[in-house]
Structure formats: structure tokens, C-alpha cells
Design a protein around this motif. Sequence first.
Motif, mmCIF file in Angstrom:
data_model
loop_
_atom_site.group_PDB
_atom_site.id
_atom_site.type_symbol
_atom_site.label_atom_id
_atom_site.label_comp_id
_atom_site.label_asym_id
_atom_site.label_seq_id
_atom_site.Cartn_x
_atom_site.Cartn_y
_atom_site.Cartn_z
ATOM 1 N N ASN A 196 0.632 9.903 8.133
ATOM 2 C CA ASN A 196 1.015 8.976 7.010
ATOM 3 C C ASN A 196 -0.948 8.249 6.318
ATOM 4 O OD1 ASN A 196 2.570 8.171 4.977
ATOM 5 N ND2 ASN A 196 3.177 6.706 6.057
ATOM 6 N N GLN A 197 -1.303 7.998 7.196
ATOM 7 C CA GLN A 197 -2.379 7.148 6.717
ATOM 8 C C GLN A 197 -3.847 8.330 7.231
ATOM 9 O OE1 GLN A 197 -4.190 4.042 9.630
ATOM 10 N NE2 GLN A 197 -2.243 4.668 10.968
ATOM 11 N N GLY B 174 -1.932 10.084 3.388
ATOM 12 C CA GLY B 174 -2.317 8.932 2.366
ATOM 13 C C GLY B 174 -4.038 9.056 1.070
ATOM 14 N N ASN C 258 -1.477 4.074 3.835
ATOM 15 C CA ASN C 258 -0.506 4.900 3.586
ATOM 16 C C ASN C 258 -0.048 5.936 2.558
ATOM 17 O OD1 ASN C 258 1.371 2.986 1.213
ATOM 18 N ND2 ASN C 258 1.017 1.516 3.677
ATOM 19 N N VAL D 177 2.574 5.197 0.402
ATOM 20 C CA VAL D 177 3.079 4.649 -0.839
ATOM 21 C C VAL D 177 1.658 4.386 -2.529
ATOM 22 C CG1 VAL D 177 4.859 2.690 -0.529
ATOM 23 C CG2 VAL D 177 4.445 3.930 0.903
ATOM 24 N N PRO E 183 10.554 6.021 0.695
ATOM 25 C CA PRO E 183 9.439 6.165 -0.581
ATOM 26 C C PRO E 183 10.753 6.236 -1.627
ATOM 27 C CG PRO E 183 8.387 7.297 0.621
ATOM 28 C CD PRO E 183 10.223 7.113 1.231
ATOM 29 N N SER F 154 3.883 -0.309 10.483
ATOM 30 C CA SER F 154 3.485 0.419 9.349
ATOM 31 C C SER F 154 4.595 0.215 8.058
ATOM 32 C CB SER F 154 3.996 1.825 10.064
ATOM 33 O OG SER F 154 5.130 2.146 10.195
ATOM 34 N N GLU G 5 3.811 -0.628 4.504
ATOM 35 C CA GLU G 5 3.889 0.319 3.122
ATOM 36 C C GLU G 5 4.681 -0.541 2.138
ATOM 37 O OE1 GLU G 5 4.819 4.488 5.580
ATOM 38 O OE2 GLU G 5 6.882 3.521 5.368
ATOM 39 N N SER H 205 2.031 -1.683 -0.117
ATOM 40 C CA SER H 205 1.826 -1.224 -1.227
ATOM 41 C C SER H 205 2.408 -0.824 -2.415
ATOM 42 C CB SER H 205 0.881 0.483 -0.357
ATOM 43 O OG SER H 205 0.409 -0.334 0.637
ATOM 44 N N SER H 206 3.755 -1.002 -1.758
ATOM 45 C CA SER H 206 4.534 -0.448 -3.012
ATOM 46 C C SER H 206 5.205 -1.283 -4.159
ATOM 47 C CB SER H 206 6.231 -0.694 -2.996
ATOM 48 O OG SER H 206 7.048 -1.577 -2.109
#
Length: 303
Positions: free
Chosen positions: A19-20, A23, A128, A130, A213, A230, A234, A237-238
Motif C-alpha cells: 500500500n505504501q 501510494g 498510502n 488514500v 477506501p 495504518s 489512511e 489522508s482522506s
Amino acid sequence: MPPAKVIWQICDNKRGHENQSSGLIHALSKQTKIEAIRVDIAMHRASWWQVVRGTFPSASTLPQPDLIIAAGSQTHSSLLAAGRATGAPTLLIMAPPKGLTRFFDLCVVPAHDQRQGPNIIQTTGAMNTVEASPNKAPNTGLFLIGGPSQHHNWDEASLWKQISTIIDSNSQLQWKLTTSRRTLESTTARLQSLESNQLEVIPVEQTKADWLPQQLARSSYVWVTEDSVSMVYEALSSGAKVGLLPGPRKAGESRIIRGLDALQQSKHVLSYSEDQTDLTSFKAPPPLNEAARIAKIVSHRFF
């Protein structure tokens, strides 16, 4: 038009690691044309002897890379061997053992690891995939529930009380709740007893890969158990306002706990207490977008 930059993404099949790197690659693709090639170490693992010799057998079957990215300790030998064999720069996400750091061209490391050096860039938590969404539903909230972890014990009764108090204190909000692979069956059963016209409980086993997501994109408020590190980043970041549901911490300081405490001190998150249950009035800073920030540095340095 210039040709696409070829990036090898060396993967260890651990979702959090991939995921990292995904991203970062996604963020790079917004700046320049990218051809990303997934290199699974289950099929393309290199030995440390191959690192010494500078050989990576799979290189002959893949396009020449402009950059090689990996995350996780199991990818170190493959990343170094691939870099030596192709001459492409190597970028490692997450901190390597200190003796290995100098062998990578760039290391992207969470600030809570407290690592510094000429080839180290620090991030606030983990990158990530997101991104902040402008399409938030104004009265929608989300609970993200973890479980016992390396750094946390578990208290079902306390968690149940925290969630009950938040729901009762925010009668205008509609909530969804999901669990994780670490959530105990007894915890899931107890949380399902809370289901009401304000709360829908969807265990992780009933969700698809894109469910979280999608929910983060539309939720204005997110409460996360602090063991779920994590998911904390996320959520941040959303573009949602984010609260931490505290759990019993194991003895001794850890880099994970340092990172969580830093988020509270910087007012990125609201920490739950009985008189702090309302995220609607919480003044949060702008959403995190560490993948985009690092992508600008990487693009300038290597492209």
C-alpha cells in the motif's frame, strides 16, 4: 511526448507494505507518465550472494527500470541486487537496519523511527493510496476497529463504552463500523449488539477490497482504535476529522506509540475522553498527503 518512466515495484505480498509503495507510485504518475511493473519476491527473490555479485536474473526478462521501489525487510536483498544489476536508483520505504542504510539511494522513513542521514527523508506516518475527497457526506461517520497488537492489549468493555458514548453524544450522525483481521470474535459479537438506526456494523469478512477506501472518501468523521496505525494515517489522508479510541498500551516506549502521541500533540487527531466525543467541532489541520509530497522530491531527484 517523452517515454514513460519505468518503475519496478518489488513486493512481498504484505498489504501494508505494498500500500505504501503503491501510494508513492500513484502520486508519481500524477507528475509524469509511469509504467509500473510489479516484481513479486515469491518469484523474483534475490539472495545476498547475488547482491554481492551484482546479479538479478529476472532483469533480463523485464524492461530497464528508471527507478526501483520496495517496502519491507524481506525485499532488501532483491532491491539491492536489482539496483546493482541494472544501475537504476533504489528507493526503500521503511527504515532498514542502520548498517544497510547507506547502500540504498533513498530511504523514506516515518519520523517516529528517529532516523536521519543524507539519503533519508522522513514522513508523518506511512504513505498510502488514500486521497482527500471533496464529496464528504456531512452527517456520516465511520468506526475502524482493530484488535490486540504488538504494542497494545485489548479491553472490550472499555471500547464498547467509548463507542456507545460517541453515538449517544452525536444523535445527528449516521455511523458505520467495520472490524479488522485482528478483531476478536467476541469483540465483533459485542459490537453487533450496538447496531441501531444510527449504527450499521459490517464485519471485515463482509467487505470487499474497495469498501474501506469508498467509506473513507465519503465519511466526514472517523474514529479509529489506536492500535490500527495504518488506518489512522489512511483516515488522516482522506480529509475526515479523525479521533483516536485509546486502548491499553503495553509497557515500554515504542516508535508506534511515539508517532501516535505526536499526532495528538500536533492536533492532527482528537483523543477520546468522556468529555471529548464530538469530532464535529474539532479543528483539524489540512489532510495529510505524504505520498504527493515525497513524489515531488523523488521526481526532482531521479527524473
